[in-house]
Every structure is written in structure tokens, then in C-alpha cells.
Design a protein around this motif. Structure first.
Motif, short mmCIF file in Angstrom:
data_model
loop_
_atom_site.label_atom_id
_atom_site.label_comp_id
_atom_site.label_asym_id
_atom_site.label_seq_id
_atom_site.Cartn_x
_atom_site.Cartn_y
_atom_site.Cartn_z
N ASP A 15 48.33 7.95 -24.74
CA ASP A 15 48.45 9.06 -23.79
C ASP A 15 47.09 9.63 -23.37
O ASP A 15 46.95 10.10 -22.25
CB ASP A 15 49.29 10.19 -24.41
N HIS A 16 46.10 9.60 -24.26
CA HIS A 16 44.85 10.31 -23.97
C HIS A 16 43.62 9.42 -23.85
O HIS A 16 42.61 9.86 -23.32
CB HIS A 16 44.62 11.39 -25.02
N TRP A 17 43.69 8.17 -24.30
CA TRP A 17 42.55 7.26 -24.18
C TRP A 17 42.85 6.09 -23.24
O TRP A 17 41.98 5.67 -22.49
CB TRP A 17 42.13 6.73 -25.56
N VAL A 18 44.06 5.55 -23.32
CA VAL A 18 44.39 4.38 -22.52
C VAL A 18 44.82 4.76 -21.10
O VAL A 18 44.46 4.09 -20.13
CB VAL A 18 45.48 3.53 -23.22
N GLN A 19 45.57 5.83 -20.97
CA GLN A 19 46.04 6.27 -19.66
C GLN A 19 44.85 6.58 -18.74
O GLN A 19 43.91 7.25 -19.15
CB GLN A 19 46.91 7.52 -19.81
N THR A 20 44.91 6.10 -17.51
CA THR A 20 43.83 6.38 -16.57
C THR A 20 44.04 7.76 -15.93
O THR A 20 45.15 8.30 -15.94
CB THR A 20 43.80 5.32 -15.44
N SER A 21 42.98 8.29 -15.36
CA SER A 21 43.09 9.57 -14.66
C SER A 21 44.05 9.48 -13.48
O SER A 21 44.81 10.41 -13.22
CB SER A 21 41.71 10.02 -14.16
N GLY A 22 44.02 8.35 -12.78
CA GLY A 22 44.93 8.16 -11.65
C GLY A 22 46.38 8.17 -12.09
O GLY A 22 47.23 8.77 -11.42
N GLN A 23 46.66 7.53 -13.22
CA GLN A 23 48.02 7.54 -13.76
C GLN A 23 48.42 8.96 -14.19
O GLN A 23 49.53 9.41 -13.90
CB GLN A 23 48.14 6.59 -14.94
N ALA A 24 47.52 9.63 -14.87
CA ALA A 24 47.82 10.97 -15.39
C ALA A 24 48.16 11.93 -14.25
O ALA A 24 49.10 12.71 -14.35
CB ALA A 24 46.63 11.51 -16.19
N TYR A 25 47.40 11.86 -13.16
CA TYR A 25 47.68 12.75 -12.04
C TYR A 25 48.81 12.23 -11.16
O TYR A 25 49.66 12.98 -10.72
CB TYR A 25 46.43 12.98 -11.18
N GLY A 26 48.81 10.93 -10.91
CA GLY A 26 49.73 10.37 -9.93
C GLY A 26 51.16 10.21 -10.37
O GLY A 26 52.05 10.03 -9.53
N LYS A 27 51.45 10.30 -11.66
CA LYS A 27 52.80 10.01 -12.14
C LYS A 27 53.79 11.15 -11.98
O LYS A 27 54.99 10.95 -12.12
CB LYS A 27 52.75 9.62 -13.62
N GLY A 28 53.34 12.33 -11.65
CA GLY A 28 54.24 13.48 -11.59
C GLY A 28 54.95 13.62 -10.26
O GLY A 28 54.32 13.67 -9.20
N LEU A 29 56.27 13.67 -10.31
CA LEU A 29 57.05 13.88 -9.09
C LEU A 29 56.89 15.31 -8.56
O LEU A 29 57.28 15.59 -7.43
CB LEU A 29 58.54 13.61 -9.36
N ASP A 30 56.31 16.19 -9.37
CA ASP A 30 56.13 17.59 -8.96
C ASP A 30 54.79 17.82 -8.26
O ASP A 30 54.51 18.93 -7.83
CB ASP A 30 56.24 18.52 -10.17
N ASN A 31 53.97 16.80 -8.10
CA ASN A 31 52.66 16.96 -7.45
C ASN A 31 52.83 17.28 -5.97
O ASN A 31 53.72 16.75 -5.30
CB ASN A 31 51.82 15.69 -7.59
N HIS A 32 51.94 18.13 -5.46
CA HIS A 32 51.95 18.47 -4.04
C HIS A 32 51.73 17.19 -3.23
O HIS A 32 50.81 16.43 -3.48
CB HIS A 32 50.84 19.49 -3.75
N GLY A 33 52.57 16.95 -2.25
CA GLY A 33 52.46 15.78 -1.39
C GLY A 33 52.84 14.47 -2.08
O GLY A 33 52.42 13.40 -1.65
N CYS A 34 53.62 14.57 -3.14
CA CYS A 34 54.01 13.39 -3.91
C CYS A 34 54.77 12.37 -3.05
O CYS A 34 55.66 12.72 -2.29
CB CYS A 34 54.89 13.83 -5.08
N VAL A 35 54.38 11.11 -3.20
CA VAL A 35 55.13 10.00 -2.63
C VAL A 35 55.87 9.39 -3.81
O VAL A 35 55.26 8.88 -4.75
CB VAL A 35 54.20 8.97 -1.96
N ARG A 36 57.19 9.47 -3.77
CA ARG A 36 58.02 9.08 -4.91
C ARG A 36 57.70 7.68 -5.43
O ARG A 36 57.54 7.49 -6.64
CB ARG A 36 59.50 9.19 -4.54
N SER A 37 57.58 6.72 -4.55
CA SER A 37 57.33 5.34 -5.00
C SER A 37 55.97 5.23 -5.70
O SER A 37 55.83 4.51 -6.68
CB SER A 37 57.42 4.37 -3.83
#
Length: 163
Positions: A27-49
Motif C-alpha cells: 500500500d505504501h511502497w509498491v503503489q505508485t502515486s498515480g495509482q494512489a490518486y487515480g483509483k478513487g471514484l470520488d476524485n474531482h473529474g473522475c473518469v470511471r474507467s
């Protein structure tokens, strides 16, 4: 307690401990920053896919990490793992991790269980402003509690059924 029960108990305890370590590494070393931010469906302007793809990539690498920790410990300690139960535990862990990391299902469950105030008020101030996700927030703590709870259930599955 019979010997078989004791072996299962030890197997479950070891599985939980090493998979918890793998969980934090994944969760904290292997996960990339892009994955950490991009995986949330609650993000502003989220594209579901895109969110689903980021989440899937994270869960794949996270599952690989926890599995390596489990299998290394099983090999080192010569634990009597049964492949079917290992697969069941790992799949349960991956599925529940994926659901929580999309964030919206976790937020909905939290609200359903009366945690709305906690979710909405426990936030942190970062250089870019206040945020409701990430370390120090209620959503992060609920996420980690969810993961650790399911890790425990998965460890019990991995140990196999009573004889």
C-alpha cells in the motif's frame, strides 16, 4: 486442542502477520502515486474507467506483494498450506481491497453505518489545502481498518477449515 487445530491456529497467525507486513509494503511502497490518486471514484473529474484501471493495477501489485510475503513465510516455516484455501484467502483479500480502494463504496458504507460526521470532519491540511483522503484522515483510517479486518478473515481462510 488437537495438533491439527494448533497447526491451523499457527498458520492463521503467521499468515495474518506476514500478510499485514505485505499489506503495508504494497500500500505504501509498491503503489505508485498515480495509482494512489487515480483509483478513487470520488476524485474531482473522475473518469470511471481510468479509476478502475488505476485501482486494478494497484490491487494486482498489492496482491502480489502480500502473496510473496505469505509464500516466503510458508516456505521458510514449512507451513502446510493447501492451494485451494490459499487461493480463496488471496482472492477474498484482493476483492475486498479493490472495493475499498475505489473509495465510494467505503464512503457509502461509512455513511450507512453512521460514520458521516467522522468522515466529513476528520481531515488534514496539506500545502495544497484541506483534504479528506490520505494519511491522517478518517477515510484513510476507515480504509486501513477495513483492509486489516479482511486480512484477518483471509488468514483464517488460508489456514483451512477445522478437521
Amino acid at each position: 486442542m488437537h495438533d491439527d487445530d494448533l497447526i491451523r491456529a499457527i498458520t492463521a497467525a503467521v499468515a495474518f502477520g506476514v500478510m499485514l507486513a505485505g499489506h503495508y509494503i504494497g500500500d505504501h511502497w509498491v503503489q505508485t502515486s498515480g495509482q494512489a490518486y487515480g483509483k478513487g471514484l470520488d476524485n474531482h473529474g473522475c473518469v470511471r474507467s481510468a479509476a478502475m484501471w488505476h485501482c486494478a493495477k494497484h490491487v494486482a501489485s498489492w496482491t502480489a506483494t502480500t502473496t510473496v510475503f505469505l509464500l516466503a513465510a510458508a516456505w521458510w516455516l514449512r507451513l502446510p498450506l493447501k492451494p485451494g484455501w490459499v487461493v480463496a484467502g488471496i482472492l477474498l483479500n484482493a476483492l475486498t481491497h479493490f472495493i475499498a480502494d475505489l473509495r465510494v463504496p467505503l464512503i457509502r458504507l461509512g455513511r450507512l453505518l453512521g460514520r458521516t460526521g467522522y468522515i466529513e470532519t476528520v481531515a488534514v491540511v496539506r500545502p495544497a489545502g484541506a483534504t479528506s483522503t490520505g494519511p491522517g484522515t478518517a477515510l484513510f483510517e476507515l480504509d486501513q481498518a477495513w483492509h486489516i479486518g479482511w486480512l484477518a478473515v483471509s488468514a483464517l481462510l488460508i489456514a483451512g477449515p477445522p478437521a
